[in-house]
Design an enzyme around this catalytic site. Structure first.
Site, PDB file in Angstrom:
ATOM      1  N   ASP A 131       0.811  -1.211   0.000  1.00  0.00           N
ATOM      2  CA  ASP A 131       0.000   0.000   0.000  1.00  0.00           C
ATOM      3  C   ASP A 131       0.847   1.265   0.000  1.00  0.00           C
ATOM      4  O   ASP A 131       0.336   2.364  -0.242  1.00  0.00           O
ATOM      5  CB  ASP A 131      -0.974   0.009   1.185  1.00  0.00           C
ATOM      6  CG  ASP A 131      -0.302  -0.025   2.548  1.00  0.00           C
ATOM      7  OD1 ASP A 131       0.939  -0.147   2.609  1.00  0.00           O
ATOM      8  OD2 ASP A 131      -1.019   0.051   3.576  1.00  0.00           O
ATOM      9  N   GLU A 132       2.145   1.127   0.242  1.00  0.00           N
ATOM     10  CA  GLU A 132       3.003   2.312   0.295  1.00  0.00           C
ATOM     11  C   GLU A 132       3.126   3.005  -1.058  1.00  0.00           C
ATOM     12  O   GLU A 132       3.550   4.161  -1.130  1.00  0.00           O
ATOM     13  CB  GLU A 132       4.379   1.953   0.853  1.00  0.00           C
ATOM     14  CG  GLU A 132       4.312   1.462   2.289  1.00  0.00           C
ATOM     15  CD  GLU A 132       5.678   1.310   2.946  1.00  0.00           C
ATOM     16  OE1 GLU A 132       6.549   2.170   2.692  1.00  0.00           O
ATOM     17  OE2 GLU A 132       5.870   0.355   3.700  1.00  0.00           O
ATOM     18  N   TYR A 155      12.020   2.731  -1.518  1.00  0.00           N
ATOM     19  CA  TYR A 155      11.347   1.435  -1.511  1.00  0.00           C
ATOM     20  C   TYR A 155      10.002   1.514  -2.217  1.00  0.00           C
ATOM     21  O   TYR A 155       9.725   0.739  -3.151  1.00  0.00           O
ATOM     22  CB  TYR A 155      11.160   0.937  -0.082  1.00  0.00           C
ATOM     23  CG  TYR A 155      10.111  -0.155   0.028  1.00  0.00           C
ATOM     24  CD1 TYR A 155      10.276  -1.365  -0.641  1.00  0.00           C
ATOM     25  CD2 TYR A 155       8.942   0.035   0.763  1.00  0.00           C
ATOM     26  CE1 TYR A 155       9.314  -2.367  -0.568  1.00  0.00           C
ATOM     27  CE2 TYR A 155       7.982  -0.959   0.845  1.00  0.00           C
ATOM     28  CZ  TYR A 155       8.163  -2.148   0.172  1.00  0.00           C
ATOM     29  OH  TYR A 155       7.207  -3.124   0.246  1.00  0.00           O
ATOM     30  N   TYR A 212       9.570   6.340  16.356  1.00  0.00           N
ATOM     31  CA  TYR A 212       9.831   7.514  15.525  1.00  0.00           C
ATOM     32  C   TYR A 212       8.898   8.669  15.876  1.00  0.00           C
ATOM     33  O   TYR A 212       7.685   8.469  16.068  1.00  0.00           O
ATOM     34  CB  TYR A 212       9.646   7.179  14.049  1.00  0.00           C
ATOM     35  CG  TYR A 212      10.709   6.279  13.453  1.00  0.00           C
ATOM     36  CD1 TYR A 212      11.983   6.211  13.989  1.00  0.00           C
ATOM     37  CD2 TYR A 212      10.433   5.515  12.333  1.00  0.00           C
ATOM     38  CE1 TYR A 212      12.952   5.397  13.432  1.00  0.00           C
ATOM     39  CE2 TYR A 212      11.388   4.698  11.751  1.00  0.00           C
ATOM     40  CZ  TYR A 212      12.650   4.645  12.314  1.00  0.00           C
ATOM     41  OH  TYR A 212      13.605   3.841  11.738  1.00  0.00           O
TER      42      TYR A 212
END
Length: 346
Positions: A131-132, A155, A212
């Site tokens: 889904d990225e 990526y 993060y």
């Protein structure tokens, strides 16, 4: 069905291999055995007469031609890929070579074999993606199969490129392809550089648990065995040229996910003092970190009848217990470069 699975010694690929053999399919596992590929992941089926292994790299055209000619698969499930976003920031070249050039090589090898065997209509080339490729969502909305591509990392850009190649081979050459784009996976055999296993293993070793930013990034989590089930449905029943989004309807903020893991560990293996939550530390965010992913899986549910079998809480409990029960699998992996230290800060 005889299925050629690329990347079948990896995290998602090995789940596909195990399930496919369990369901009676003949499986050829093609894997280069890079740092994240482990034959231990498929040990449960390695002695089955339905299973065979080919040690090869999808960047090697000659090896692919030999393997296709030797096995003549009914379907290809193409999972082999470099997949760690942080590593793609430090070394994008490997992602271009494997995810784009490697996919091109697979498409050409499959097309050559498909053509040589008379273009059987039942053949499928199933490309497994992420889904990225869609980029980042705001507070609302879901990724659908019609969402425009907007990748933000080396990526995701490499996976978007491979998706476009697969669609082009369908429209230009008629190769019967199916595509799936999935949300974040988790579960047994997950390589320890990824978020969930890293949290579990850092916690068990009393090390700081890095999160993060402020931990507000949202991901839609999918148990890997549910994903394997969806992938087999797609290769068996998916319509050529069609793409299917696969998600678990399990959106969680990263910090909430980390809290849930810590709470599970507090129950299963309590610390001598305090909670595993005490180990959480917020660190500088990843460059280009997407804010939110969320999948609309209605198409694969409506057309193929798939739906996830577990909630994220149920899947996390299974996952934590698996890592507690299998230290012999993960202990050697902690020595691999990039696993114990942060990468991707460039």
């Amino acid at each position: 069905m005889k299925i050629l699975v690329t990347g079948g010694a990896g995290f998602i690929g090995s789940a596909v291999v195990r399930l496919a053999v369990e369901r009676g399919h003949e499986v050829v596992n093609l894997d280069a055995l890079t740092y994240a590929g482990r034959l231990e992941n498929v040990a449960a089926v390695a002695d089955s007469p339905l299973y065979s292994f080919e040690h090869a790299d999808i960047r090697d055209r000659a090896a692919l031609a030999r393997i296709f000619a030797a096995h003549d698969p009914d379907a290809v499930m193409h999972l082999a890929a470099e997949s760690h976003v942080d590593r793609s920031i430090d070394g994008p070249g490997d992602f271009i070579d494997t995810n784009i050039i490697g996919t091109y090589n697979m498409l050409e090898a499959a097309r050559a074999q498909w053509t040589a065997t008379g273009r059987p209509p039942g053949f499928r080339f199933h490309h497994i993606s992420t889904d990225e490729v869609y980029g980042s969502l705001g507070d609302t909305g879901l990724f659908t199969e019609e969402t425009p591509y907007d990748p933000r990392s080396p990526y995701s850009a490499s996976k978007a490129s491979s998706d476009h190649l697969v669609r082009a081979w369908f429209h230009t050459y008629g190769l019967p392809v199916v595509l799936t784009n999935c949300s974040n996976n988790y579960g047994p055999y997950h390589f320890p550089e990824k978020l969930i296993p890293k949290v579990i293993l850092n916690a068990l070793h009393g090390k700081e648990i890095p999160v993060y930013g402020e931990g507000l990034n949202v991901r839609d989590w999918l148990f890997v065995e549910d994903h394997a089930d969806a992938l087999l449905l797609a290769v068996e029943k998916g319509r050529p040229g069609r793409s299917y989004n696969v998600g678990g309807h399990n959106e969680r903020r990263n910090i909430d996910l980390v809290h849930a893991i810590c709470d599970c560990l507090d129950e299963k293996r309590p610390r001598e003092t305090g909670s595993y939550r005490d180990l959480i530390r917020f660190v500088t965010d990843r460059p280009g970190h997407d804010a939110r992913y969320a999948i609309d899986p209605d198409r694969i549910t409506d057309e193929l009848g798939w739906k996830p079998s577990v909630t994220v809480e149920q899947g996390l409990e299974k996952t934590v217990q698996w890592y507690l029960d299998n230290p012999e699998w993960w202990e050697p992996l902690l020595e691999i470069e990039g696993v114990g230290t942060r990468v991707g800060t460039a």
